[in-house]
Design a protein around this motif. Structure first.
Motif, PDB file in Angstrom:
ATOM      1  N   ALA A 175      -0.686 -95.617 -21.541  1.00  0.00           N
ATOM      2  CA  ALA A 175       0.332 -96.490 -22.138  1.00  0.00           C
ATOM      3  C   ALA A 175       0.907 -95.877 -23.398  1.00  0.00           C
ATOM      4  N   ALA A 176       0.018 -95.281 -24.224  1.00  0.00           N
ATOM      5  CA  ALA A 176       0.495 -94.640 -25.457  1.00  0.00           C
ATOM      6  C   ALA A 176       1.417 -93.477 -25.138  1.00  0.00           C
ATOM      7  N   GLU A 177       1.044 -92.692 -24.131  1.00  0.00           N
ATOM      8  CA  GLU A 177       1.889 -91.571 -23.736  1.00  0.00           C
ATOM      9  C   GLU A 177       3.229 -92.063 -23.185  1.00  0.00           C
ATOM     10  N   GLY A 178       3.171 -93.174 -22.406  1.00  0.00           N
ATOM     11  CA  GLY A 178       4.409 -93.744 -21.891  1.00  0.00           C
ATOM     12  C   GLY A 178       5.320 -94.230 -23.000  1.00  0.00           C
ATOM     13  N   ALA A 179       4.713 -94.846 -24.037  1.00  0.00           N
ATOM     14  CA  ALA A 179       5.512 -95.314 -25.173  1.00  0.00           C
ATOM     15  C   ALA A 179       6.181 -94.142 -25.868  1.00  0.00           C
ATOM     16  N   ARG A 180       5.432 -93.034 -25.994  1.00  0.00           N
ATOM     17  CA  ARG A 180       6.023 -91.852 -26.634  1.00  0.00           C
ATOM     18  C   ARG A 180       7.194 -91.319 -25.813  1.00  0.00           C
ATOM     19  N   LEU A 181       6.997 -91.271 -24.487  1.00  0.00           N
ATOM     20  CA  LEU A 181       8.065 -90.771 -23.628  1.00  0.00           C
ATOM     21  C   LEU A 181       9.276 -91.697 -23.661  1.00  0.00           C
ATOM     22  N   ARG A 182       9.009 -93.026 -23.683  1.00  0.00           N
ATOM     23  CA  ARG A 182      10.142 -93.974 -23.754  1.00  0.00           C
ATOM     24  C   ARG A 182      10.906 -93.807 -25.051  1.00  0.00           C
ATOM     25  N   LEU A 183      10.180 -93.572 -26.171  1.00  0.00           N
ATOM     26  CA  LEU A 183      10.845 -93.352 -27.453  1.00  0.00           C
ATOM     27  C   LEU A 183      11.713 -92.112 -27.398  1.00  0.00           C
ATOM     28  N   GLU A 184      11.185 -91.044 -26.774  1.00  0.00           N
ATOM     29  CA  GLU A 184      11.982 -89.822 -26.665  1.00  0.00           C
ATOM     30  C   GLU A 184      13.229 -90.056 -25.819  1.00  0.00           C
ATOM     31  N   ARG A 185      13.053 -90.783 -24.683  1.00  0.00           N
ATOM     32  CA  ARG A 185      14.221 -91.073 -23.845  1.00  0.00           C
ATOM     33  C   ARG A 185      15.240 -91.919 -24.592  1.00  0.00           C
ATOM     34  N   MET A 186      14.756 -92.892 -25.384  1.00  0.00           N
ATOM     35  CA  MET A 186      15.666 -93.736 -26.148  1.00  0.00           C
ATOM     36  C   MET A 186      16.451 -92.898 -27.158  1.00  0.00           C
ATOM     37  N   LEU A 187      15.753 -91.982 -27.848  1.00  0.00           N
ATOM     38  CA  LEU A 187      16.438 -91.132 -28.818  1.00  0.00           C
ATOM     39  C   LEU A 187      17.405 -90.185 -28.121  1.00  0.00           C
ATOM     40  N   GLU A 188      17.028 -89.713 -26.913  1.00  0.00           N
ATOM     41  CA  GLU A 188      17.909 -88.817 -26.179  1.00  0.00           C
ATOM     42  C   GLU A 188      19.207 -89.523 -25.800  1.00  0.00           C
ATOM     43  N   ASN A 189      19.103 -90.804 -25.439  1.00  0.00           N
ATOM     44  CA  ASN A 189      20.283 -91.565 -25.001  1.00  0.00           C
ATOM     45  C   ASN A 189      20.988 -92.275 -26.147  1.00  0.00           C
ATOM     46  N   LEU A 190      20.434 -92.204 -27.350  1.00  0.00           N
ATOM     47  CA  LEU A 190      21.025 -92.894 -28.499  1.00  0.00           C
ATOM     48  C   LEU A 190      22.352 -92.242 -28.869  1.00  0.00           C
ATOM     49  N   PRO A 191      23.436 -93.017 -28.989  1.00  0.00           N
ATOM     50  CA  PRO A 191      24.717 -92.400 -29.382  1.00  0.00           C
ATOM     51  C   PRO A 191      24.724 -91.918 -30.826  1.00  0.00           C
ATOM     52  N   ASP A 192      23.838 -92.489 -31.654  1.00  0.00           N
ATOM     53  CA  ASP A 192      23.755 -92.069 -33.049  1.00  0.00           C
ATOM     54  C   ASP A 192      22.994 -90.747 -33.145  1.00  0.00           C
ATOM     55  N   SER A 193      23.320 -89.984 -34.191  1.00  0.00           N
ATOM     56  CA  SER A 193      22.586 -88.750 -34.441  1.00  0.00           C
ATOM     57  C   SER A 193      21.215 -89.098 -35.004  1.00  0.00           C
ATOM     58  N   ALA A 194      20.157 -88.470 -34.439  1.00  0.00           N
ATOM     59  CA  ALA A 194      18.792 -88.731 -34.894  1.00  0.00           C
ATOM     60  C   ALA A 194      18.090 -87.406 -35.130  1.00  0.00           C
ATOM     61  N   SER A 195      17.463 -87.255 -36.305  1.00  0.00           N
ATOM     62  CA  SER A 195      16.701 -86.063 -36.642  1.00  0.00           C
ATOM     63  C   SER A 195      15.377 -86.488 -37.246  1.00  0.00           C
TER      64      SER A 195
END
Length: 803
Positions: free
Chosen positions: A275-295
């Motif tokens: 579950a923790a790994e899934g949450a990390r992957l979901r966060l990465e996918r969310m940042l990948e699809n985020l229209p805002d710039s994220a660093s």
């Protein structure tokens, strides 16, 4: 005997020791299993808190989204998620309150969230109420949006703080859980091994005891009592062995149960890790699809992650996204040192608090809404492109200011100068206006820059190198086609192509023109000119939003110019009309005065005595002449009032005599129609022009008689503080409500037919109201069809004169 006691004791010890060890192993395994289960439950407890807070924040965002959709569309169905979110948030808060009741620090954080949620919903409810009342602008104002954003950011920060605390606890609990599982496995395994070894030792010892017993039986075979006694002991040992076997079976069952519990615990731990790994992957996918710039940066300000949007921005400023990972931000982008970005990011890290601010990036020509979020061991930055919103707001403010300037005067040359100055700064570095004159020639009427010296220099340059208005591009082409031209990027090749000579090219290069925009100024389908905007060293590049703002500004300026030209034409036409009416009225009065004079001579019998029929005809001639003279005087008065040339001569007069005189003048006309006149007017002292007051009352009385066939006409006064109202009440045909305002328009008639029953120019009421307003008063009307009308003249009275 001693041998027998020693042997019995040995058997008892050998039987009890394995049973005690098995019980100890089982108790230890049971205790370890309970510890593991408790640790797993605490991990699940932390997950429930994190998931509950995520659900609360998600529903708050849903409520805000539904409310914004309603504000934009006014459709009540968009409020369904908003209303559902309120109930869900209340349930989430109740669940979180139960989950954190054992953690005092989390109770404090949850209490802060419970304070912010109602405040955020209060702002949402207020905006919805304003939208329902029709106050759309106020409901969607920038101030309300900023207040809502502050509350939403505060809620996100509080939820993030609560989750951060719970994740810290979760990490600790996961560590404890893993250690518990490992220790339990080791202890149970070790205990099992020890139990196995002890069992082997017991078996070996028991076998040796049996051999010793056999030797003793052989040695004591001769003694029956001893043999019987040993037989009894053997029977007792057999019973004990059966009991031990049953206990071993029970121990085996316990060990099996413990092993099953360990397997379940291990699976739960694996699921938690998944579950923790899934949450990390979901966060990465969310940042990948985020229209805002994220660093993401570590504690040493080294890049550890950039999402695709941030990578595109890095590419725009000449940086390779894959090359910046692992490098220090300030070394890669040294221009950020000393900037607001550095100050805000360091403040966020220092205060361990998220920071939001807006800033303009000249390198990207973009307005950004930056969010700096400190995290464990680093910081995350989010940048949202708000250029369109900012420029639309700047454009709206510019248009608002321009509208005020354009509406302030009808001198459009002065107005255009002010509008051009408004455009310089927010929208452009240079602004120019070219207009088409009545002969069809195009001339530059305004050029503006924040530096007055450059304005003079530009005018001289324009004289030296006049614009080519006949070209295929530029101002002339925009005016001819009515289509705007936008140049987001002015290249050196474009400058070379437009230069007249090398010196002209050198001058245009010195201007450092980066972008340009030319829009037509259109009003009522006519192109009156063009508005030119130029961006130089500010780095601004014109786009669709700028073009829309410029078009609206040009349209408003064109309408102002058109209105000013129409107003000047209207003034000229009005002056011509007034002059015509005055001349015509004067020319009509001259022969009419002669007619009246000759009628008087004939009526007096100077040329001979006339009979009764002839005198009656002369009387009709005089009545018609007087009527015509009254019409001419009415037209003359109207022309003077309309031209603003009517003179007011104020004297201290009394109202009573004026009313009586007016009534006397219309008595004969009223009696000829069978009407009665009644004077209920009170006397009052006025400082006014008595002739104009008499004319107004006479016009109102004549109007009442004209449209009444029988009954009584009453003149009544009413003192109201510093004014007096003179009302003329008639029983005439009345006026429809929709026409009560029209009756004061020049030349308007109650009976709009060529065969109307009464005559007149239609100027009486218009002239009466104009004269009343010149005297500081007014004329108003109330009427009911078929029941009559009340016309009221209101005039100021002298203070203290009528006490």
């Amino acid at each position: 005997m001693a041998l027998k006691l020693s042997f019995t004791a040995q058997r008892l010890v050998l039987a009890l020791v394995p049973a005690i060890l098995v019980l100890l192993v089982g108790a230890l395994a049971y205790d370890r299993a309970r510890t593991v289960v408790r640790d797993v439950q605490e991990v699940g407890h932390s997950h429930e808190i994190i998931e509950g807070s995520d659900a609360l924040l998600t529903r708050a965002i849903d409520a805000e989204t539904g409310q914004r959709a309603y504000l934009l569309t006014g459709d009540e169905t968009f409020l369904d998620p908003y209303l559902g979110a309120r109930a869900d948030i209340a349930r989430s808060l109740d669940a979180l309150r139960r989950l954190v009741r054992a953690d005092s620090s989390q109770i404090v954080r949850l209490a802060a969230i419970e304070r912010v949620v109602p405040e955020r919903f209060a702002l949402l409810d207020t905006a919805i109420a304003l939208r329902r009342s029709g106050a759309v602008a106020e409901a969607t104002s920038a101030a309300r949006l900023r207040a809502g954003k502050v509350k939403m950011d505060q809620l996100r920060s509080l939820v993030a703080d609560l989750q951060q605390r719970e994740r810290t606890v979760l990490a600790a609990r996961l560590g404890v859980e893993q250690r518990s599982v490992r220790n339990a496995s080791l202890l149970v395994g070790a205990a099992a091994i020890i139990a196995l070894l002890i069992s082997l030792l017991v078996n070996l010892t028991f076998s040796r005891a049996l051999r010793e017993r056999d030797s003793a039986n052989i040695a004591l075979r001769a003694v029956n009592q001893d043999l019987e006694h040993q037989s009894e002991q053997l029977e007792m040992q057999a019973v004990e062995m059966e009991s031990q076997a049953a206990e071993l079976e029970a121990t085996a069952e316990d060990l099996k149960s413990t092993n099953d519990a360990l397997i379940r615990t291990t699976k739960a731990a694996e699921q938690a890790r998944d579950a923790a790994e899934g949450a990390r992957l979901r966060l990465e996918r969310m940042l990948e699809n985020l229209p805002d710039s994220a660093s993401v940066f570590d504690s040493e300000w080294r890049w550890t992650y950039v999402n695709p949007s941030a990578a595109r921005n890095l590419t725009k400023v000449g940086l390779e996204p894959s090359q910046v990972i692992g490098k220090v931000l300030w070394d890669v982008v040294p221009r950020l040192r000393g900037s607001r970005f550095e100050a805000e990011t360091r403040r966020a890290v220092r205060d361990s608090k998220a920071v939001d601010y807006e800033d303009y990036s000249a390198a990207l020509d973009t307005w950004l809404e930056n969010s700096i979020v400190p995290v464990n061991g680093g910081v995350m930055t989010f940048s949202r492109d708000i250029t369109r919103r900012k420029r639309e707001a700047q454009g709206a403010q510019l248009l608002n200011d321009a509208s005020k300037v354009l509406a302030s005067t009808l001198d459009y040359e002065q107005t255009l100068e002010a509008v051009a100055k408004l455009a310089v700064g927010d929208l452009a570095d240079w602004c120019a206006v070219d207009l088409v004159d009545p002969e069809g020639r195009v001339r530059q009427v305004v050029v503006s820059h924040k530096d007055e010296a450059k304005i003079k220099w530009a005018k001289e340059l324009n004289k030296r190198y006049p614009p080519d208005y006949a070209g295929s591009t530029g101002v002339g082409h925009v005016i001819r086609t009515g289509q705007s031209e936008i140049y987001p990027e002015i290249t050196d090749e474009m400058l070379v192509a437009s230069a007249r000579d090398s010196e002209h090219l050198s001058i245009t290069r010195e201007l450092q023109i980066k972008s340009a925009l030319v829009v037509p100024m259109i009003a009522r389908g006519r192109t009156l000119g063009a508005l030119t905007l130029i961006s130089t060293d500010t780095g601004r590049r014109y786009g669709e939003v700028d073009q829309a703002v410029a078009m609206e500004l040009a349209t408003r300026a064109a309408i102002a110019i058109d209105n000013a030209q129409l107003y000047r034409s209207a003034l000229a036409a009005s002056d011509a009309k007034s002059a015509f009416l005055a001349i015509m009225s004067h020319e009509l009065r001259t022969p009419l005065n002669a007619i009246i004079g000759y009628q008087s001579l004939l009526a007096e019998g100077i040329e001979g005595t006339l009979n009764a029929a002839q005198l009656a005809q002369l009387t009709r001639i005089r009545a018609s002449a007087d009527h015509l003279l009254g019409l001419i005087d009415e037209v003359l008065t109207f022309s003077r009032v309309d031209a603003g040339k009517e003179v007011v001569r104020r004297d201290e007069v009394r109202l009573g005599p004026i009313v009586s005189e007016a009534l006397t003048m219309v008595t004969a006309l009223a009696e000829s129609k069978g009407l009665r006149l009644r004077n209920e007017a009170a006397d009052a002292r006025l400082l006014t022009d008595s002739g104009k007051v008499r004319q107004i009352i006479l016009n109102l009385l004549s109007n009442a008689i004209k449209f009444s066939d029988d009954g009584e006409i009453v003149v009544r006064t009413r003192l109201n503080g510093d004014s007096i109202a003179i009302s003329i009440i008639d029983p005439g045909i009345g006026i429809e409500a929709v026409n009560l305002d029209k009756i004061f328009d020049p030349f308007w008639q109650v009976e709009q037919r060529s065969t109307r029953r009464v005559g007149g120019t239609g100027l009486g009421l218009s002239v009466s109201r104009s004269l009343a307003r010149l005297l500081g008063g007014d004329v108003s009307a109330e009427s009911t069809v078929e029941k009559g009308s009340v016309f009221t003249l209101t005039l100021p009275v002298r203070r203290g004169a009528n006490n």
